[in-house]
Design a protein around this motif. Structure first.
Motif, PDB file in Angstrom:
ATOM      1  N   ARG A  44       0.827  -1.211   0.000  1.00 46.57           N
ATOM      2  CA  ARG A  44       0.000   0.000   0.000  1.00 46.57           C
ATOM      3  C   ARG A  44       0.860   1.261   0.000  1.00 46.57           C
ATOM      4  N   THR A  45       2.045   1.155   0.576  1.00 46.20           N
ATOM      5  CA  THR A  45       2.928   2.315   0.698  1.00 46.20           C
ATOM      6  C   THR A  45       4.114   2.260  -0.252  1.00 46.20           C
ATOM      7  N   TYR A  46       4.673   1.068  -0.441  1.00 52.82           N
ATOM      8  CA  TYR A  46       5.960   0.962  -1.137  1.00 52.82           C
ATOM      9  C   TYR A  46       5.879   0.372  -2.544  1.00 52.82           C
TER      10      TYR A  46
END
Length: 223
Positions: A44-46
């Protein structure tokens, strides 16, 4: 993933692994489910992988990598060293380390955040045999290993040129591919240093796509 989804994913993994000729114990099943959970969370972030849905990850990542385990078990002893080049989020390296505690697996990738993820996974899954190095393969300093493996990393010729020096004299280059790459094989053979020793078709449960594992050895191996 909540507990209900973890249970469903684990049950599907057990069933499909049997179709690959593999028997997963509780430790392996739990580790693979947790790896999927970590991959989904970090993604979701990376942006570790373009695949977002857990079920699609299970098939296209986990099962795809599990499919090569029986072949590598035939090739390698219980204690062996492997280098996963262009590992990304740890594929196939994490899966191989989960399946064979005696295999020391080093994942290498040029993207630091991806290797940070693999290091996190190594700790969470308690895999002392899983290591991660942030480096470009052509500048990597490592003792030669039994097998250097890649999954959609580069053409066979480029793979051999960049990673071949990390293979022990009697070791193997292993490339996970889609359909059999005839043009790449021709280019590899033209350079004369490596040859294709075997091409193994892979049948991945739930995946409607051609997959194969190519095993390469030095042309003078065994001479």
């Amino acid at each position: 993933m909540d507990e209900q989804e973890r249970t469903r994913v684990g049950a599907r993994l057990l069933e499909d692994a049997q179709g690959l000729g593999l028997s997963l114990d509780r430790r392996q099943t739990d580790a693979l489910v947790e790896y999927l959970a970590q991959l989904s969370r970090w993604n979701r972030t990376y942006n570790l992988t373009a695949i977002r849905e857990v079920e699609a990850m299970r098939v296209q990542h986990i099962l795809d990598c599990l499919a090569i385990v029986p072949l590598l078990r035939q090739l390698l002893p219980a204690q062996a060293t492997l280098l996963d080049v262009g590992s990304g989020g740890g594929l196939p390296g994490v899966v191989l380390a989960v399946m064979e505690p005696g295999w020391v697996v080093t994942c290498v990738d040029a993207v630091e955040k991806k290797m940070a993820f693999v290091r996190q996974v190594s700790g969470v899954l308690r895999l002392p045999n899983l290591k991660a190095q942030h480096a470009r393969v052509e500048t990597l300093a490592i003792e030669p290993v039994d097998v250097v493996i890649s999954r959609a990393f580069a053409s066979l010729d480029d793979f051999a040129a960049l990673a071949g020096r990390h293979v022990r004299e009697d070791g193997t280059l292993a490339a996970m591919k889609g359909r059999e790459p005839g043009d790449e094989i021709t280019a590899l053979l033209a350079h004369g240093e490596w040859r294709v020793a075997a091409i193994h078709p892979l049948l991945v449960p739930g995946l409607d796509a051609q997959r194969c594992l190519l095993l390469m050895e030095r042309t003078h191996a065994g001479a």
